[in-house]
Design a protein around this motif. Sequence first.
Motif, PDB file in Angstrom:
ATOM      1  N   MET A   1       0.840  -1.193   0.000  1.00 24.17           N
ATOM      2  CA  MET A   1       0.000   0.000   0.000  1.00 24.17           C
ATOM      3  C   MET A   1       0.870   1.236   0.000  1.00 24.17           C
ATOM      4  SD  MET A   1      -3.251  -0.236   2.506  1.00 24.17           S
ATOM      5  CE  MET A   1      -4.795  -0.302   1.763  1.00 24.17           C
ATOM      6  N   PRO A   2       0.442   2.314  -0.647  1.00 27.73           N
ATOM      7  CA  PRO A   2       1.221   3.554  -0.584  1.00 27.73           C
ATOM      8  C   PRO A   2       1.210   4.115   0.833  1.00 27.73           C
ATOM      9  CG  PRO A   2      -0.859   3.895  -1.728  1.00 27.73           C
ATOM     10  CD  PRO A   2      -0.747   2.436  -1.485  1.00 27.73           C
ATOM     11  N   SER A   3       2.093   5.056   1.063  1.00 32.00           N
ATOM     12  CA  SER A   3       2.228   5.603   2.412  1.00 32.00           C
ATOM     13  C   SER A   3       0.994   6.356   2.843  1.00 32.00           C
ATOM     14  CB  SER A   3       3.454   6.530   2.474  1.00 32.00           C
ATOM     15  OG  SER A   3       3.307   7.574   1.526  1.00 32.00           O
ATOM     16  N   ASP A   4       0.312   6.997   1.918  1.00 28.56           N
ATOM     17  CA  ASP A   4      -0.899   7.733   2.246  1.00 28.56           C
ATOM     18  C   ASP A   4      -2.102   6.849   1.964  1.00 28.56           C
ATOM     19  OD1 ASP A   4      -2.288  10.979   1.245  1.00 28.56           O
ATOM     20  OD2 ASP A   4      -2.507   9.759   3.075  1.00 28.56           O
ATOM     21  N   HIS A   5      -3.215   7.051   2.681  1.00 29.79           N
ATOM     22  CA  HIS A   5      -4.404   6.235   2.448  1.00 29.79           C
ATOM     23  C   HIS A   5      -5.116   6.713   1.182  1.00 29.79           C
ATOM     24  CE1 HIS A   5      -7.513   9.233   3.473  1.00 29.79           C
ATOM     25  NE2 HIS A   5      -6.556   9.744   4.281  1.00 29.79           N
ATOM     26  N   ILE A   6      -5.910   5.795   0.589  1.00 25.33           N
ATOM     27  CA  ILE A   6      -6.690   6.176  -0.590  1.00 25.33           C
ATOM     28  C   ILE A   6      -7.881   6.999  -0.166  1.00 25.33           C
ATOM     29  CG2 ILE A   6      -5.983   4.134  -1.890  1.00 25.33           C
ATOM     30  CD1 ILE A   6      -8.678   2.907  -1.253  1.00 25.33           C
ATOM     31  N   ARG A   7      -8.432   7.728  -1.116  1.00 26.24           N
ATOM     32  CA  ARG A   7      -9.629   8.509  -0.867  1.00 26.24           C
ATOM     33  C   ARG A   7     -10.790   7.903  -1.643  1.00 26.24           C
ATOM     34  NH1 ARG A   7      -5.294  11.643  -0.523  1.00 26.24           N
ATOM     35  NH2 ARG A   7      -5.200  13.238   1.138  1.00 26.24           N
ATOM     36  N   ILE A   8     -11.987   8.117  -1.149  1.00 27.59           N
ATOM     37  CA  ILE A   8     -13.184   7.531  -1.772  1.00 27.59           C
ATOM     38  C   ILE A   8     -13.989   8.655  -2.419  1.00 27.59           C
ATOM     39  CG2 ILE A   8     -15.231   6.101  -1.434  1.00 27.59           C
ATOM     40  CD1 ILE A   8     -12.604   4.685  -0.860  1.00 27.59           C
ATOM     41  N   PRO A   9     -13.813   8.907  -3.722  1.00 26.43           N
ATOM     42  CA  PRO A   9     -14.567   9.979  -4.387  1.00 26.43           C
ATOM     43  C   PRO A   9     -16.019   9.545  -4.626  1.00 26.43           C
ATOM     44  CG  PRO A   9     -13.196   8.844  -5.975  1.00 26.43           C
ATOM     45  CD  PRO A   9     -12.857   8.244  -4.630  1.00 26.43           C
ATOM     46  N   ALA A  10     -16.862  10.508  -4.985  1.00 22.68           N
ATOM     47  CA  ALA A  10     -18.289  10.232  -5.244  1.00 22.68           C
ATOM     48  C   ALA A  10     -18.452   9.659  -6.647  1.00 22.68           C
ATOM     49  CB  ALA A  10     -19.109  11.500  -5.065  1.00 22.68           C
ATOM     50  N   ILE A  11     -17.994   8.445  -6.816  1.00 21.65           N
ATOM     51  CA  ILE A  11     -18.043   7.756  -8.113  1.00 21.65           C
ATOM     52  C   ILE A  11     -18.681   6.393  -7.903  1.00 21.65           C
ATOM     53  CG2 ILE A  11     -16.668   6.763  -9.990  1.00 21.65           C
ATOM     54  CD1 ILE A  11     -14.539   8.864  -9.409  1.00 21.65           C
ATOM     55  N   THR A  88     -10.894  -5.564  11.977  1.00 18.14           N
ATOM     56  CA  THR A  88      -9.924  -4.892  12.860  1.00 18.14           C
ATOM     57  C   THR A  88     -10.612  -4.399  14.126  1.00 18.14           C
ATOM     58  OG1 THR A  88     -10.296  -2.789  11.746  1.00 18.14           O
ATOM     59  CG2 THR A  88      -8.533  -4.187  10.892  1.00 18.14           C
ATOM     60  N   ASP A  89      -9.795  -4.107  15.166  1.00 16.72           N
ATOM     61  CA  ASP A  89     -10.344  -3.616  16.434  1.00 16.72           C
ATOM     62  C   ASP A  89      -9.323  -2.663  17.066  1.00 16.72           C
ATOM     63  OD1 ASP A  89     -12.083  -3.290  18.477  1.00 16.72           O
ATOM     64  OD2 ASP A  89     -11.576  -5.178  19.504  1.00 16.72           O
ATOM     65  N   PHE A  90      -9.807  -1.582  17.646  1.00 13.99           N
ATOM     66  CA  PHE A  90      -8.922  -0.642  18.347  1.00 13.99           C
ATOM     67  C   PHE A  90      -8.853  -1.041  19.826  1.00 13.99           C
ATOM     68  CE2 PHE A  90     -10.385   1.836  14.698  1.00 13.99           C
ATOM     69  CZ  PHE A  90      -9.165   2.271  14.189  1.00 13.99           C
ATOM     70  N   ILE A  91      -7.613  -1.134  20.390  1.00  7.63           N
ATOM     71  CA  ILE A  91      -7.390  -1.597  21.769  1.00  7.63           C
ATOM     72  C   ILE A  91      -7.519  -0.413  22.712  1.00  7.63           C
ATOM     73  CG2 ILE A  91      -5.740  -2.668  23.336  1.00  7.63           C
ATOM     74  CD1 ILE A  91      -4.531  -4.049  20.886  1.00  7.63           C
ATOM     75  N   ALA A 100      -4.859   4.176  10.461  1.00  7.57           N
ATOM     76  CA  ALA A 100      -5.789   3.072  10.666  1.00  7.57           C
ATOM     77  C   ALA A 100      -7.227   3.546  10.633  1.00  7.57           C
ATOM     78  CB  ALA A 100      -5.473   2.380  11.992  1.00  7.57           C
ATOM     79  N   ILE A 101      -7.479   4.689  11.323  1.00 10.47           N
ATOM     80  CA  ILE A 101      -8.857   5.177  11.340  1.00 10.47           C
ATOM     81  C   ILE A 101      -9.306   5.623   9.956  1.00 10.47           C
ATOM     82  CG2 ILE A 101      -8.291   7.560  11.965  1.00 10.47           C
ATOM     83  CD1 ILE A 101     -11.261   5.448  13.203  1.00 10.47           C
ATOM     84  N   ASN A 102      -8.379   6.229   9.184  1.00  7.56           N
ATOM     85  CA  ASN A 102      -8.728   6.640   7.816  1.00  7.56           C
ATOM     86  C   ASN A 102      -9.076   5.430   6.945  1.00  7.56           C
ATOM     87  OD1 ASN A 102      -8.569   9.442   7.967  1.00  7.56           O
ATOM     88  ND2 ASN A 102      -6.331   9.433   7.734  1.00  7.56           N
ATOM     89  N   THR A 103      -8.299   4.383   7.125  1.00  9.38           N
ATOM     90  CA  THR A 103      -8.589   3.179   6.333  1.00  9.38           C
ATOM     91  C   THR A 103      -9.946   2.612   6.700  1.00  9.38           C
ATOM     92  OG1 THR A 103      -6.235   2.667   6.129  1.00  9.38           O
ATOM     93  CG2 THR A 103      -7.801   0.851   5.775  1.00  9.38           C
ATOM     94  N   GLU A 104     -10.262   2.589   8.009  1.00  6.81           N
ATOM     95  CA  GLU A 104     -11.561   2.087   8.433  1.00  6.81           C
ATOM     96  C   GLU A 104     -12.687   2.942   7.861  1.00  6.81           C
ATOM     97  OE1 GLU A 104     -12.559  -0.590  10.277  1.00  6.81           O
ATOM     98  OE2 GLU A 104     -10.502  -1.294  10.041  1.00  6.81           O
TER      99      GLU A 104
END
Length: 675
Positions: A1-11, A88-91, A100-104
């Motif tokens: 995966m790239p260092s930055d998270h992907i974004r979810i456009p309105a597509i 996944t789960d946050f401890i 992690a939160i961005n990916t979720e």
Amino acid sequence: MPSDHIRIPAIAPIVRSLGDGVQDTFTYDFPLFASEDMVVSLNGAEQAYGFTVNGAGNTDGGTVVFDTAPASGVVVTLERRLPLERLTDFIEGGDFSARAINTELDMLMAGLQQVDRMQGQMLRYGDHETPGDITLPSRAQRANRALGFNADGDPIAVSLDGSMAAPDFTATGTGAETRTSTDKLGDLVSVKDFGAVGDGLNDDTLAFQNALAAHDYVFVPSGTYLISNTVQVKNRKSLIGAGQKSVMQAINNSFVAVECPAGYANIQHLRIEGGSIGLRLIGVDGPCVQNAVADVTIWLSDIGLQLDGGSDTNKPCYWNNFTRVLVAQMATHGIHLTLSGAGDTPNANRFQSCRVYSLGADITGGGIYVEHGSFNNSFVDCEANVKGTAAACVRMGSGSNKTLLVNLFTESNNGVPNVQIDAGSEETAIINLSAQSDGAAIYDLSGGNYDAVNAGWPDKNRLRKTSVTDLKATLLRHDTEFIDTPGTTQLDLSHSVHLVNATSGAIRVDLPNAGDAPGVVMVVKKLDDTSNIVTIGEDDGNGPDGTTLQLGGRYDYAEMISNGAAWSIISSNRMAGNTRYYDGSGTYDIDMAVDVYLLSSYGGVLTARLPPANAAKAVGRTVTIKKVDGSANAVMVSEQGGSGPDQYTQPLSGQYNAITVTSNGSQWYIVSKFT
């Protein structure tokens, strides 16, 4: 995966493309978390392998590369489909990673897009409506039924039978009645309703046969329908196409393509190709009458359109109508009227604006061939344009009778006759013939048994049995026949003037029977100066003025007229030198065939008997009788059944004694006498 998270456009996470058999790489513009999230389908069938997904983890999407390019016309669907789960789960008290939160959150948003896309394809209540009971009927209740809605708009199971099968139909206008849609749709049945494909590859014969067996009116949509056997359009059936794109194509020319075996059928707006006969009308199931064929073209058949009288006189081929029919590229005949059995000839059929056109094909028969047909089969505003291999543009066969040709156009080359009339054909009428073939305009083998108005060449008009009240002729021509063969010649009604040369021997010409020639005038004239006699008799009759007439001198002639019962002489001449010599004894009857009789009584007394003064051949006639020998035997001039010239038997005793007598119809009178 790239260092930055992907974004979810309105597509929308789905892309559809159309394969062309060449393109193997297809682009998608939505992000993937992993290549496993991509579902690839071809024509709706999900694919498990045969492709590679590139670009997972990129916000702007990527590509799918197929091992083999999808075939032309195949729908390629690329869809992101995530499992709706959280693994996944946050401890508690652990590190809080923004990544992690961005990916979720990205996964959550992608899942929402997926659900939203699927919901967009579903039936749903409008925002202004209060949802009701949306529970489907039970499986047992909805089995073999349709999904419908009750008066409250809630789902129910609907029977597929009766008025509930489809909404009702009501036509606009006063008096319209409501019908079920099923009933309404039954008004028009298509061959495709019975399995016809119309792709030019599949055999659609059975579909045509079944559709016409079940329904009276059958529609043929655009398409090319292969047929391998005859399609019959039976009594009161209609087969209607969509025009020249509705093609019925015979797989070969070994069978009749389309046939009307009875009456009142209707065939329109079709193109028929091939067959031994493209379209045949013949009485098989019943009388073949009042069938209508319009706006039909027939191509590449051996015989294009045939009317056959068949084998049963109770099932004739009468009163059928053809309008705007084109027959093209036929091998034998374009339009053919015939009789294949012991039935009646095709009669009183009408052809309007029909055309036969060989278009370069080698045709061996006639464009239009009326081989058999009687009583006003008519062709109006029709055309026959055929190649120079044809027998004729239009041909009237020996079994044709009273055919009517009006405003006919004919064209060919190579000497093909425009109209040929065979021996035995009777009473063809041709009105307005435009003859463009280099052959005879009218090639007549019938002995003149036809009429023509503004037709033919060089004679534009030919009329038989015509009554004229007032006729003014600038130039009057007589149809003339020349006869020079010794023996008997039977005259017919094809000529009015007969010029006879008896140089080679005596000739007898027999007039037609007076009963067959009422009102006919005929002239017979002897041209030669020999002593050979030309005798005029009558076929199965008594002859002119009740007897045979003899022409002995050069240029002798007789003009005769028939009143339907007998021939009468209306004018004749007896030229100088019209003489007969006789040497004998006993009785010699003066037959009035010549003007001068030179008689020798050298062998004994000779009695020359004139015919009775009131005999038809004697009335108004003058004749001279002369004794030419030097013997003492007298020539006695008497009268058959009468008293003789000036009421006495007149003796001619000396050589060269002569007497000239004339009859007034009651008595012979002496005009002059030399003794």
